[in-house]
Structure formats: structure tokens, C-alpha cells
Design a protein around this motif. Structure first.
Motif, short mmCIF file in Angstrom:
data_model
loop_
_atom_site.label_atom_id
_atom_site.label_comp_id
_atom_site.label_asym_id
_atom_site.label_seq_id
_atom_site.Cartn_x
_atom_site.Cartn_y
_atom_site.Cartn_z
N LYS A 117 0.86 -1.17 0.00
CA LYS A 117 0.00 0.00 0.00
C LYS A 117 0.90 1.23 0.00
O LYS A 117 1.57 1.51 1.00
N GLY A 118 0.96 1.94 -1.13
CA GLY A 118 1.94 3.02 -1.26
C GLY A 118 3.34 2.45 -1.18
O GLY A 118 3.67 1.50 -1.90
N ASP A 119 4.17 2.99 -0.28
CA ASP A 119 5.52 2.46 -0.09
C ASP A 119 5.61 1.48 1.09
O ASP A 119 6.70 1.10 1.50
N ILE A 120 4.47 1.08 1.60
CA ILE A 120 4.43 0.22 2.79
C ILE A 120 4.11 -1.21 2.37
O ILE A 120 3.12 -1.45 1.66
N LYS A 121 4.95 -2.14 2.79
CA LYS A 121 4.82 -3.53 2.36
C LYS A 121 4.51 -4.43 3.56
O LYS A 121 4.91 -4.16 4.68
N ASP A 122 3.82 -5.49 3.26
CA ASP A 122 3.45 -6.46 4.28
C ASP A 122 4.69 -7.06 4.95
O ASP A 122 5.60 -7.55 4.26
N ARG A 123 4.73 -6.98 6.28
CA ARG A 123 5.78 -7.59 7.08
C ARG A 123 7.19 -7.20 6.63
O ARG A 123 8.11 -8.01 6.59
N SER A 124 7.35 -5.93 6.27
CA SER A 124 8.67 -5.44 5.88
C SER A 124 9.45 -4.91 7.07
O SER A 124 10.63 -4.57 6.94
N LYS B 229 3.10 6.85 24.09
CA LYS B 229 2.84 7.94 23.16
C LYS B 229 2.98 7.42 21.73
O LYS B 229 3.82 6.56 21.45
N ASP B 230 2.16 7.95 20.84
CA ASP B 230 2.26 7.53 19.44
C ASP B 230 3.65 7.86 18.89
O ASP B 230 4.27 8.86 19.26
N LEU B 231 4.11 7.00 17.99
CA LEU B 231 5.43 7.16 17.40
C LEU B 231 5.29 7.16 15.88
O LEU B 231 4.64 6.28 15.30
N HIS B 232 5.88 8.14 15.21
CA HIS B 232 5.77 8.28 13.76
C HIS B 232 6.96 7.60 13.08
O HIS B 232 8.09 7.67 13.54
N PHE B 233 6.65 6.97 11.95
CA PHE B 233 7.67 6.25 11.19
C PHE B 233 7.48 6.60 9.72
O PHE B 233 6.37 6.53 9.19
N ASP B 234 8.58 6.96 9.04
CA ASP B 234 8.52 7.31 7.62
C ASP B 234 9.52 6.46 6.86
O ASP B 234 10.73 6.52 7.10
N PHE B 235 9.03 5.64 5.95
CA PHE B 235 9.91 4.78 5.17
C PHE B 235 10.89 5.59 4.32
O PHE B 235 12.01 5.15 4.06
N HIS B 236 10.49 6.78 3.91
CA HIS B 236 11.37 7.62 3.09
C HIS B 236 12.56 8.14 3.89
O HIS B 236 13.58 8.54 3.32
N ALA B 237 12.45 8.16 5.24
CA ALA B 237 13.52 8.69 6.07
C ALA B 237 14.44 7.60 6.61
O ALA B 237 15.33 7.89 7.41
N LEU B 238 14.28 6.38 6.15
CA LEU B 238 15.08 5.28 6.70
C LEU B 238 16.57 5.53 6.56
O LEU B 238 17.35 5.25 7.46
N GLY B 239 17.00 6.03 5.42
CA GLY B 239 18.43 6.26 5.21
C GLY B 239 19.01 7.30 6.15
O GLY B 239 20.19 7.27 6.49
N ASP B 240 18.16 8.26 6.61
CA ASP B 240 18.63 9.31 7.51
C ASP B 240 18.71 8.83 8.96
O ASP B 240 19.60 9.20 9.70
N GLY C 262 -0.83 8.66 4.63
CA GLY C 262 -0.26 9.05 3.35
C GLY C 262 0.37 7.88 2.62
O GLY C 262 -0.06 6.73 2.74
N HIS C 263 1.43 8.20 1.87
CA HIS C 263 2.03 7.22 0.96
C HIS C 263 3.11 6.37 1.62
O HIS C 263 3.31 5.22 1.23
N SER C 264 3.77 6.92 2.64
CA SER C 264 4.97 6.23 3.15
C SER C 264 5.09 6.23 4.66
O SER C 264 6.11 5.80 5.19
N LYS C 265 4.08 6.70 5.38
CA LYS C 265 4.22 6.88 6.83
C LYS C 265 3.30 5.96 7.62
O LYS C 265 2.21 5.60 7.18
N LEU C 266 3.79 5.59 8.81
CA LEU C 266 3.02 4.84 9.78
C LEU C 266 3.01 5.60 11.10
O LEU C 266 3.95 6.33 11.41
#
Length: 335
Positions: A76-83, A123-134, A111-115
């Protein structure tokens, strides 16, 4: 990520590309020597009732209205099952079999790439697949049931959050990401014969990239239980409704969902103790149900595994979009 870490991951990916070529040859072998030809005649057997992905292995589900089916699994977008997967400092994977409260880590897609990760008392924690390299600290070795994979470390903020929630400590666990665009895991020994190919092993899934369960089969099981279990207790990607008999999916060879997505039945889904844990309360059943009952009548005759099976493992043979409510078709074998 450091240059040396990046180089190591890229080297591993390079090796994986060679493995992918070999897997492709293996697929062609099955296709032409075992008549793995996609059917042209289909018959409708039901519809897709519920569609799920599990962004973090052994954690909460995300219910979807639609998704793309690719070789690694649902996307779904940039998010993959069990990645995403949680490991100990030693690299050993952990699951809800040992830590049932993992079921209450709930990912929400934004959105397209965030959980957004949420869990009781956290507390809720934000995760962005696009920011993995950073945010990542390099690559690590993960141990997944006897298989070792080089994976991407997601960063300290996630390690601390998961360690605090699952262990009640400030450290001890790590969140890692599957960085490849192709499967790397060997085929499980229980599926080493037949039509299962390495291309069907997915990301961090236990066995294969897709899992389907027939709601009629769960309803039949529930007639044998004192306390009925929900369909979601079996953590399938596809929960389907049919007008046919319970467990008829055992004998389906080819399955099409909607217009384009075509799958091969590559074997039963042999069950571990995970379905004994309620996904909503994260509590383990005191009498080991429903596994205890499944063992009385669903151990597959002649199978290598002595665990009971319910639902089927599937490999993708034609990519496509699936939506809730899509018609489910199987190969039409009538003359």
C-alpha cells in the motif's frame, strides 16, 4: 547510514540479484515441466470479504480497502506487508508467540509512506519509510528461524519505544527493515516439494508472501469450540466468503482475485500456537484453543508437518490490484 554499511547492504543485494536469477530459472522449470500454466477458464466461488496487511511482523493488522499484490506481498503506497521486524540485540527475531502484547502494537497508515505506531500506555510514534536512510544506523544480521538475513537498522528512537513497551526496559530490542526488492529466504522444509519456489517466500513472512483463509472454514471450526474465535485470529491477508463447503480451499490449485491478481496454492497453512492468542486482548487461551481442537481433525494426511492446517499459503503468479468485495475465482476444471 555509513559508507561501509551501505556498501555491505549493496553487496548483499548484489548477491541476492544472482539468487533471483536462479529463482527465476527455477520458476521456469516448474512452469514448463510441471505444467505451471496460468488457466484461461475460471469459475466464481465467492468474494473478498476482508483485506489485511501487517507492516510489522507479529504486530497489529491494518485493514485495507485496496492494495497492490506484488511478489514480496501486499503493498500500500511504499508500505509492504511484514517489511518491518523486531529483533533482540543478538539478532534473534521475536514474535507474539513469546510476547503476546506485540499484537497490541497498532500501526496506522498515513499518506504514501508513513506509519503511526500506537500501543497501550505509550505515546504515538511516527515512522517514515522515506527517512530510513537518515535515521538508520547501518545494517545488522537478523536470525529468523535458522535463516540469517542482512537487514536495515531503523534507529534508536524505535528501539527505545519497543523495548519500553514490550520489555519494560530502556533497551534490548531493535526494529529492522527488509531492504530488498526480491525474496531472499530459503523454502521451508515442509514445502520443499511441489510448486513452491523461492520467489514465493516474501519478506519477513514465516512461509510465503500470501495467506488466504475461507471464513466458512473458521465458522465450521467454531461449531467445535466452546468459545468461537474471530477470522482475524488467523492473521491472513485475504479473508474470503464463499457459498461452498468449509476447507474446500485445500483443493484449489489456482486462485484469481478481481481481474488481474492470480495466485498458486502452494500448500496448507500449518498452524503454530499463534492462533491461541486473541488479537484484540493479547491473551493466550487457557486451554490452548483453537489449536487443540484443530489437531483432532486437521492434521493433513501425508504432510511433512504434524501441525494442523487451516487456510492456504499462496504464491503470486500475476500481479494486480485487489479490492474488498472483489470476486474470487478458481480454475474451472469442467469440460
Amino acid at each position: 547510514m555509513s559508507n561501509s554499511s551501505h556498501s555491505k547492504v549493496m553487496a548483499t543485494i548484489g548477491v541476492g540479484v544472482g539468487m533471483t536469477v536462479l529463482s527465476g530459472l527455477s520458476f521456469l522449470y516448474y512452469k514448463y515441466t510441471k505444467k505451471e500454466v496460468i488457466p484461461t477458464k475460471w469459475r466464481q466461488v465467492g468474494e473478498l470479504d476482508e483485506l489485511y496487511m501487517y507492516p510489522i511482523k507479529s504486530c497489529g493488522a491494518v485493514e485495507l480497502d485496496e492494495a497492490v499484490c506484488e511478489n514480496l506481498g501486499i503493498r500500500k503506497g511504499d508500505i509492504k506487508d511484514r517489511s518491518l521486524m523486531i529483533i533482540e540485540k543478538s539478532g534473534q527475531v521475536i514474535t507474539a508467540r513469546t510476547y503476546p502484547k506485540m499484537f497490541q502494537i497498532s500501526p496506522k497508515i498515513v499518506g504514501h509512506s508513513k506509519l503511526i505506531f500506537s500501543a497501550p500506555g505509550m505515546k504515538d510514534l511516527h515512522f517514515d519509510f522515506h527517512a530510513l536512510g537518515d535515521n538508520s544506523r547501518g545494517d545488522v544480521e537478523a536470525l529468523i528461524y535458522g535463516y540469517t538475513a542482512t537487514v536495515l537498522d531503523c534507529g534508536e528512537i524505535y528501539h527505545k519505544w519497543l523495548s519500553e513497551y514490550i520489555l519494560g526496559e530502556s533497551e534490548g530490542l531493535r526494529l529492522v527493515y527488509y531492504p530488498y526488492s526480491f525474496p531472499t529466504r530459503p523454502i521451508d522444509k515442509d514445502y520443499s516439494e511441489g510448486v513452491f519456489t523461492k520467489q514465493d517466500t516474501g519478506t519477513f513472512q514465516d512461509i510465503s508472501s500470501y495467506h488466504l483463509i475461507n471464513n466458512n472454514s473458521v465458522e465450521e471450526l467454531n461449531t467445535r469450540l466452546k468459545e468461537p474465535v474471530p477470522f482475524t485470529q488467523f492473521r491472513a491477508n485475504f479473508n474470503i466468503k464463499t457459498t461452498g463447503q468449509p476447507y474446500e480451499e485445500d483443493n484449489w490449485q489456482w486462485i484469481r482475485i478481481g481481474n488481474d491478481s492470480i495466485f498458486r496454492n502452494i500448500g496448507p497453512c500449518y498452524r503454530c500456537i499463534l492462533p491461541n492468542i486473541n488479537p484484540y486482548t493479547a491473551t493466550r487461551h487457557s486451554e490452548a484453543e483453537p489449536l487443540k481442537t484443530l489437531k483432532t481433525y486437521r492434521v493433513i494426511p501425508g504432510a511433512k508437518s504434524k501441525s494442523p492446517g487451516i487456510g492456504i499459503q499462496m504464491g503470486l503468479r500475476a500481479q494486480g490490484l485487489v479490492r474488498k468485495g472483489d470476486c474470487i475465482f478458481v480454475e474451472d476444471l469442467s469440460n
